[in-house]
Design a protein around this motif. Structure first.
Motif, PDB file in Angstrom:
ATOM      1  N   ALA A  98       0.783  -1.239   0.000  1.00 41.83           N
ATOM      2  CA  ALA A  98       0.000   0.000   0.000  1.00 41.83           C
ATOM      3  C   ALA A  98       0.812   1.286   0.000  1.00 41.83           C
ATOM      4  O   ALA A  98       0.285   2.329  -0.398  1.00 41.83           O
ATOM      5  CB  ALA A  98      -0.937   0.002   1.211  1.00 41.83           C
ATOM      6  N   LYS A  99       2.056   1.247   0.425  1.00 42.62           N
ATOM      7  CA  LYS A  99       2.777   2.505   0.642  1.00 42.62           C
ATOM      8  C   LYS A  99       2.895   3.355  -0.616  1.00 42.62           C
ATOM      9  O   LYS A  99       2.866   4.587  -0.551  1.00 42.62           O
ATOM     10  CB  LYS A  99       4.164   2.232   1.230  1.00 42.62           C
ATOM     11  CG  LYS A  99       5.107   1.498   0.291  1.00 42.62           C
ATOM     12  CD  LYS A  99       6.495   1.366   0.912  1.00 42.62           C
ATOM     13  CE  LYS A  99       7.454   0.668  -0.054  1.00 42.62           C
ATOM     14  NZ  LYS A  99       8.820   0.570   0.515  1.00 42.62           N
ATOM     15  N   ASN A 100       3.026   2.706  -1.778  1.00 41.50           N
ATOM     16  CA  ASN A 100       3.205   3.463  -3.017  1.00 41.50           C
ATOM     17  C   ASN A 100       1.883   3.928  -3.623  1.00 41.50           C
ATOM     18  O   ASN A 100       1.889   4.676  -4.614  1.00 41.50           O
ATOM     19  CB  ASN A 100       3.956   2.607  -4.046  1.00 41.50           C
ATOM     20  CG  ASN A 100       5.390   2.339  -3.628  1.00 41.50           C
ATOM     21  OD1 ASN A 100       6.030   3.183  -3.010  1.00 41.50           O
ATOM     22  ND2 ASN A 100       5.888   1.163  -3.957  1.00 41.50           N
ATOM     23  N   SER A 101       0.766   3.484  -3.059  1.00 43.61           N
ATOM     24  CA  SER A 101      -0.534   3.878  -3.601  1.00 43.61           C
ATOM     25  C   SER A 101      -1.285   4.826  -2.672  1.00 43.61           C
ATOM     26  O   SER A 101      -2.418   5.209  -2.964  1.00 43.61           O
ATOM     27  CB  SER A 101      -1.398   2.638  -3.855  1.00 43.61           C
ATOM     28  OG  SER A 101      -1.745   2.001  -2.639  1.00 43.61           O
ATOM     29  N   LEU A 102      -0.653   5.225  -1.561  1.00 43.93           N
ATOM     30  CA  LEU A 102      -1.284   6.135  -0.612  1.00 43.93           C
ATOM     31  C   LEU A 102      -0.680   7.531  -0.726  1.00 43.93           C
ATOM     32  O   LEU A 102       0.496   7.667  -1.065  1.00 43.93           O
ATOM     33  CB  LEU A 102      -1.118   5.627   0.817  1.00 43.93           C
ATOM     34  CG  LEU A 102      -1.860   4.335   1.168  1.00 43.93           C
ATOM     35  CD1 LEU A 102      -1.485   3.879   2.570  1.00 43.93           C
ATOM     36  CD2 LEU A 102      -3.365   4.524   1.061  1.00 43.93           C
ATOM     37  N   PHE A 130      -4.370   0.499   8.134  1.00 41.33           N
ATOM     38  CA  PHE A 130      -2.988   0.841   7.808  1.00 41.33           C
ATOM     39  C   PHE A 130      -2.893   2.249   7.222  1.00 41.33           C
ATOM     40  O   PHE A 130      -1.956   2.995   7.519  1.00 41.33           O
ATOM     41  CB  PHE A 130      -2.415  -0.164   6.800  1.00 41.33           C
ATOM     42  CG  PHE A 130      -1.072   0.234   6.265  1.00 41.33           C
ATOM     43  CD1 PHE A 130       0.085  -0.038   6.970  1.00 41.33           C
ATOM     44  CD2 PHE A 130      -0.964   0.912   5.051  1.00 41.33           C
ATOM     45  CE1 PHE A 130       1.330   0.346   6.484  1.00 41.33           C
ATOM     46  CE2 PHE A 130       0.267   1.290   4.559  1.00 41.33           C
ATOM     47  CZ  PHE A 130       1.420   1.012   5.272  1.00 41.33           C
ATOM     48  N   ARG A 131      -3.849   2.638   6.384  1.00 40.03           N
ATOM     49  CA  ARG A 131      -3.744   3.932   5.727  1.00 40.03           C
ATOM     50  C   ARG A 131      -3.786   5.086   6.719  1.00 40.03           C
ATOM     51  O   ARG A 131      -3.227   6.160   6.453  1.00 40.03           O
ATOM     52  CB  ARG A 131      -4.844   4.078   4.678  1.00 40.03           C
ATOM     53  CG  ARG A 131      -6.271   3.953   5.162  1.00 40.03           C
ATOM     54  CD  ARG A 131      -7.199   3.822   3.965  1.00 40.03           C
ATOM     55  NE  ARG A 131      -8.600   3.706   4.334  1.00 40.03           N
ATOM     56  CZ  ARG A 131      -9.556   3.295   3.499  1.00 40.03           C
ATOM     57  NH1 ARG A 131      -9.240   2.975   2.260  1.00 40.03           N
ATOM     58  NH2 ARG A 131     -10.807   3.223   3.875  1.00 40.03           N
ATOM     59  N   PHE A 132      -4.424   4.881   7.861  1.00 37.56           N
ATOM     60  CA  PHE A 132      -4.421   5.920   8.892  1.00 37.56           C
ATOM     61  C   PHE A 132      -3.114   5.903   9.675  1.00 37.56           C
ATOM     62  O   PHE A 132      -2.591   6.947  10.064  1.00 37.56           O
ATOM     63  CB  PHE A 132      -5.619   5.753   9.819  1.00 37.56           C
ATOM     64  CG  PHE A 132      -6.894   6.260   9.226  1.00 37.56           C
ATOM     65  CD1 PHE A 132      -7.320   7.552   9.453  1.00 37.56           C
ATOM     66  CD2 PHE A 132      -7.657   5.443   8.410  1.00 37.56           C
ATOM     67  CE1 PHE A 132      -8.493   8.035   8.892  1.00 37.56           C
ATOM     68  CE2 PHE A 132      -8.827   5.909   7.835  1.00 37.56           C
ATOM     69  CZ  PHE A 132      -9.248   7.212   8.072  1.00 37.56           C
TER      70      PHE A 132
END
Length: 415
Positions: A53-57, A231-233
């Motif tokens: 997810a890190k590269n899409s957030l 995770f996104r938060f």
């Protein structure tokens, strides 16, 4: 019973059967897969999400400036976010139309009309509800973002998404979508012969029961109890490069109030100095039980009740109910008891569930353990209701005029 149902009265239906040995093998394999995934998740839940997810957030620096919040920029993850619950919605609509088509066997004219009108009305309202609370809000959120202190629900918050005119727009579009989905479904089902429609009635009971119980368990019982932060938060806190950078505080009872553990790394809000209501990363086997409603990310420049809805994945649960219901067709409908049907249904179900799970992790909305629990919860509920409605519900034999041959299992593949 009327003339049509008498012709079908207790006619045995030869559907797919599985031997006792193969059933044990299947159950053992499913349980083994579940345990393996949960063990992997126990050690690598955060790391897997970080890689996916890190590269899409949005970057934390962008988040701290306000608009856009934490929603993914990955197109595949966006699509899954918007329509990931679609399989369950479509399966439920199909099931309700099946109820409508079987109403002709009801003796009472009043009850017959009630079932016919009620099931179609509920089907339309279910699509409107799905569009109102999920499809259109998530589409706007994914493409436009959420204003400061906004929310994804058109009934809550003060952001642009929640403007009164937008609420009415959602209702109108939802009604249109309801008609566009229910009408062709009705036309398709109305062309199925009465015996197959009767066989599908069992399937309809299974799907609707599993879907309702799954939603109640996930959204009302489990998520509010554990409130795992997405995770996104966590990523939006900034300076997060690995598991060692994530705080693991829990709420504690202080002066009669539940507050964040002041010993936590981020126990105090970086902007206001106020205590967070929740926070940190917890592995699935150590999720704290929280006594309050959904919290908010106190050290972020926005508030969202969506932040603590990680465990388990509602999208994956609903998607799995819809996709796995396909696997039940050869076990309930004679015409689907062919090798081609079985392979097609199984392949579609597995691929669909995997894609939704992957999309939710890429979006940073869920961890591996979240989607695993959601997936297997749906599978377990469908299996339970399959056994209940197919082998312990004699009243359905009376309504459908059909009964499944033999017992739950036999020595051969077919009855």
């Amino acid at each position: 019973m009327n003339k049509n149902s008498k012709q079908l009265s207790h006619k045995p239906v030869g559907v797919y059967r599985i031997s006792r040995k193969k059933l044990w093998i299947v159950c053992g394999t499913v349980l083994a897969i579940f345990l393996v995934l949960m063990i992997i998740a126990a050690f690598f839940d955060f790391q897997i999400d970080y890689l996916l997810a890190k590269n899409s957030l949005p970057t934390p620096a962008t988040n701290r400036m306000g608009v856009g919040a934490v929603y993914t920029t990955n197109v595949f993850a966006m699509v899954v976010e918007i329509i990931g619950t679609g399989p369950c919605i479509l399966a439920t609509v199909f099931a309700l139309v099946i109820f409508h088509q079987n109403a002709y066997k009801i003796k009472s004219v009043g009850w017959k009309r009630t079932v016919q009108i009620g099931t179609i009305a509920v089907a339309v309202m279910w699509v409107i509800y799905a569009c109102f609370f999920q499809f259109f809000p998530l589409m706007v959120v994914s493409l436009i973002g959420v204003q400061k202190y906004g929310d994804i629900s058109p009934l809550l918050g003060t952001g642009w998404v929640n403007h009164a005119t937008t609420m009415w727009l959602y209702l109108i579009l939802g009604a249109i979508m309801g008609g566009l989905i229910v009408t062709p479904t009705y036309l398709i089902v109305s062309r199925i012969n009465k015996q197959t429609t009767g066989e599908l009635l069992r399937w309809a009971f299974i799907v609707t029961s599993a879907g309702v119980i799954a939603i109640l368990l996930v959204e009302i019982a489990i998520k509010p109890t554990f409130q795992r932060e997405r995770f996104r938060f966590l990523y939006a806190y900034g300076n997060i490069t690995g598991i060692n950078d994530i705080p693991t505080w829990s709420v504690v009872l202080s002066n009669g109030k539940w507050v964040a553990d002041p010993n936590g790394v981020y126990g105090l809000s970086m902007q206001t100095g106020a205590l967070d209501q929740y926070g940190g990363f917890h592995p699935w086997y150590a999720l704290p039980i929280t006594p309050y409603g959904y919290g908010s990310a106190g050290n972020l420049p926005f508030i969202s009740e969506d932040a603590s809805k990680s465990f388990p994945s509602g999208h994956e649960t609903m998607a799995s109910v819809g996709f796995y219901s396909l696997i039940l067709l050869p076990f309930t409908v004679k015409q689907c008891n062919t090798k081609t049907w079985r392979i097609s249904c199984f392949t579609t179900a597995i691929c669909g569930c995997v894609l939704v799970a992957l999309g939710r992790m890429i979006a940073g909305a869920h961890y591996l353990s979240d989607v695993t629990v959601g997936n297997f919860l749906a599978m377990a509920l469908l299996f339970i209701f399959y056994v209940l409605y197919c082998f312990h519900a004699p009243h359905l034999n009376e309504w459908t005029g059909l009964k499944l041959q033999g017992k739950f299992m036999n020595k051969g593949k077919r009855a």
